[in-house]
Design an enzyme around this catalytic site. Structure first.
Site, mmCIF file in Angstrom:
data_model
loop_
_atom_site.group_PDB
_atom_site.id
_atom_site.type_symbol
_atom_site.label_atom_id
_atom_site.label_comp_id
_atom_site.label_asym_id
_atom_site.label_seq_id
_atom_site.Cartn_x
_atom_site.Cartn_y
_atom_site.Cartn_z
ATOM 1 N N GLU A 25 -4.960 -19.652 -3.692
ATOM 2 C CA GLU A 25 -5.320 -18.975 -5.021
ATOM 3 C C GLU A 25 -4.634 -19.601 -6.152
ATOM 4 O O GLU A 25 -3.654 -20.465 -5.776
ATOM 5 C CB GLU A 25 -4.886 -17.575 -5.003
ATOM 6 C CG GLU A 25 -5.671 -16.712 -3.646
ATOM 7 C CD GLU A 25 -5.390 -15.103 -3.785
ATOM 8 O OE1 GLU A 25 -4.281 -14.832 -4.529
ATOM 9 O OE2 GLU A 25 -5.705 -14.636 -2.782
ATOM 10 N N CYS A 31 -20.271 -11.450 6.518
ATOM 11 C CA CYS A 31 -19.656 -10.701 5.506
ATOM 12 C C CYS A 31 -19.797 -11.337 4.119
ATOM 13 O O CYS A 31 -19.334 -12.545 3.971
ATOM 14 C CB CYS A 31 -18.218 -10.517 6.060
ATOM 15 S SG CYS A 31 -17.058 -9.977 4.638
ATOM 16 N N ASP A 60 16.967 -14.636 0.550
ATOM 17 C CA ASP A 60 16.180 -13.893 -0.354
ATOM 18 C C ASP A 60 16.984 -12.526 -0.305
ATOM 19 O O ASP A 60 17.236 -12.037 0.700
ATOM 20 C CB ASP A 60 14.729 -13.553 0.406
ATOM 21 C CG ASP A 60 13.716 -12.910 -0.490
ATOM 22 O OD1 ASP A 60 14.343 -12.272 -1.456
ATOM 23 O OD2 ASP A 60 12.607 -13.204 -0.275
ATOM 24 N N LYS A 78 6.071 -19.249 -3.970
ATOM 25 C CA LYS A 78 5.944 -17.930 -4.479
ATOM 26 C C LYS A 78 6.106 -16.843 -3.596
ATOM 27 O O LYS A 78 5.847 -16.860 -2.696
ATOM 28 C CB LYS A 78 4.373 -17.900 -5.060
ATOM 29 C CG LYS A 78 3.881 -16.638 -6.181
ATOM 30 C CD LYS A 78 2.507 -16.809 -6.775
ATOM 31 C CE LYS A 78 2.368 -15.604 -7.471
ATOM 32 N NZ LYS A 78 2.328 -14.271 -7.146
ATOM 33 N N GLY A 79 6.261 -15.549 -4.149
ATOM 34 C CA GLY A 79 6.451 -14.322 -3.338
ATOM 35 C C GLY A 79 5.090 -13.791 -2.753
ATOM 36 O O GLY A 79 4.298 -14.087 -3.293
ATOM 37 N N GLY A 80 5.500 -13.623 -1.407
ATOM 38 C CA GLY A 80 4.162 -12.781 -0.789
ATOM 39 C C GLY A 80 3.116 -13.869 -0.133
ATOM 40 O O GLY A 80 2.035 -13.556 0.037
ATOM 41 N N LYS A 99 6.225 -16.886 3.575
ATOM 42 C CA LYS A 99 7.333 -17.904 3.719
ATOM 43 C C LYS A 99 8.376 -17.366 5.039
ATOM 44 O O LYS A 99 8.702 -18.533 5.696
ATOM 45 C CB LYS A 99 8.465 -17.985 2.427
ATOM 46 C CG LYS A 99 7.703 -18.426 1.059
ATOM 47 C CD LYS A 99 8.716 -18.493 -0.127
ATOM 48 C CE LYS A 99 9.275 -17.281 -0.265
ATOM 49 N NZ LYS A 99 8.254 -16.237 -0.931
ATOM 50 N N THR A 100 8.379 -16.122 5.150
ATOM 51 C CA THR A 100 9.454 -15.625 6.104
ATOM 52 C C THR A 100 8.613 -15.829 7.390
ATOM 53 O O THR A 100 9.197 -16.328 8.605
ATOM 54 C CB THR A 100 9.608 -14.340 6.188
ATOM 55 O OG1 THR A 100 10.591 -13.883 4.930
ATOM 56 C CG2 THR A 100 10.364 -13.659 7.065
#
Length: 354
Positions: free
Chosen positions: A249, A287, A53, A22-24, A27-28
């Site tokens: 996610e 946190c 891409d 998926k994007g984001g 991967k890069t």
């Protein structure tokens, strides 16, 4: 299975290694880091990192400008990188054909169409009209990436090509291209051989000539035998593998499952998944948001481990700084071959914290 990519690094027979998801999801970063790792582990071989891409990022990852030609990565003499500029390269090919044939598609070609009288052939020529007129067509980025891949095969210069792919949909279209290109070549060959007169008549109604289309195909499309060879190599687990990249996610997990299932249909090897941005937090972490996020992430990590129990699942921690430049890429690459010890691996129940 091992929680690392060591087996991929150690297998010297791989010619093609894809990183996708998926994007984001990183991967890069993952593909760039792994390419650095491969090149520095095997200094007597040459490697190429190829971005397919349309929104290229490897220049940003290495903090070095790359273009349409393989360029040596600074400080790593046996690693090269390139970003395929599909639009400009395809337009150059179109202009070359127009110059040779002395013609160009009429901008009003569509208005000259005779409707649907020729059925699917008319649609095919309409697509070709766009192709000739402005050098664009659906899937152009994937197609030009594939054509560049064919050129790389002919040179036989690189031991392994590592792909930084586009988001899943683009990548699947790219991986299906060997079969698609083969079909397109066969269709155009049959049209040229068996329907020359009708094809010429249809194209004339659209302001085109046979030289426009077939000249462009000759300039851009690879030969059928080379396409079949690529298709066979993509399906050979000793020559090609795909590494899924995701984050813990729901949407990313869903996309990863879709990708893995499609790769199975394409008969491509995929036995490793890298999970990025994993929080290093447990019940003792002060946190509260970190504890909550870790609880959510661990739920999806458990699901991934259950779904892909025969895969190498690699967990990479969320970092304080962005991964940019050779030094940071090397640091990230360590987590791909040496399992990172999260604090929750000793106390694996962040969900106990409220």
């Amino acid at each position: 299975m091992l929680p690392s990519l060591h087996d991929i690094l150690d297998q010297h027979t791989y010619k093609w290694i894809f990183f996708g998801g998926k994007g984001g999801v990183g991967k890069t970063t993952t593909s760039s880091s792994f390419s650095v790792l491969m090149a520095e582990t095997r200094p007597n071989e040459k490697f190429l990192l190829l971005s397919t891409d349309p929104a290229h990022n490897i220049s940003d990852a290495f903090d070095q400008k790359f273009g349409k030609a393989p360029t040596q990565v600074s400080g790593i003499p046996n690693l090269y990188a390139m970003e395929v500029d599909a639009s400009n390269e395809m337009k150059s090919a179109v202009e070359a054909v127009q110059k040779e044939t002395g013609s160009a598609a009429d901008n009003d070609a569509e208005s000259k169409s005779e409707g649907d009288m020729f059925g699917g052939l008319n649609d095919l020529i309409t697509c070709a009209s766009s192709f000739i007129k402005d050098g664009t067509f659906p899937g152009m980025d994937e197609m030009w990436s594939f054509i560049n891949l064919i050129k790389l095969i002919d040179t036989n210069e690189y031991s392994t090509v590592i792909f930084d792919t586009a988001p899943t949909g683009h990548t699947l279209r790219f991986l299906e291209l060997p079969e698609t290109v083969n079909k397109v070549l066969e269709i155009f060959t049959r049209l040229k051989d068996n329907m020359g007169g009708m094809l010429s008549m249809v194209m004339q109604t659209m302001g085109l000539s046979q030289n426009d289309i077939f000249g462009l195909i000759d300039k851009t499309y690879p030969k059928i035998d080379v396409v079949k060879r690529i298709s066979a190599e993509f399906r050979d687990p000793s020559l090609c593998t795909f590494v899924g990249v995701c984050i813990p996610e729901f949407l990313s997990l869903y996309e990863t499952e879709r990708l893995v299932q499609r790769l199975a249909v394409l008969d491509m090897d995929c036995h490793a998944i890298v999970i990025n941005f994993v929080l290093d937090a447990n019940a003792a972490t002060p946190c509260s948001m970190c504890r909550s996020r870790a609880r959510m992430q661990n739920k999806y990590i458990d699901q991934i481990n259950e779904l892909y129990d025969d895969f190498n699942i690699v967990l990479s921690p969320l970092r304080h700084d962005e991964v940019r430049g050779i030094a940071n890429l090397r640091d990230y690459a360590e987590t791909l071959i040496k399992p990172y010890r999260f604090c929750w691996s000793a106390n694996p129940d962040p969900s106990s914290a409220k």
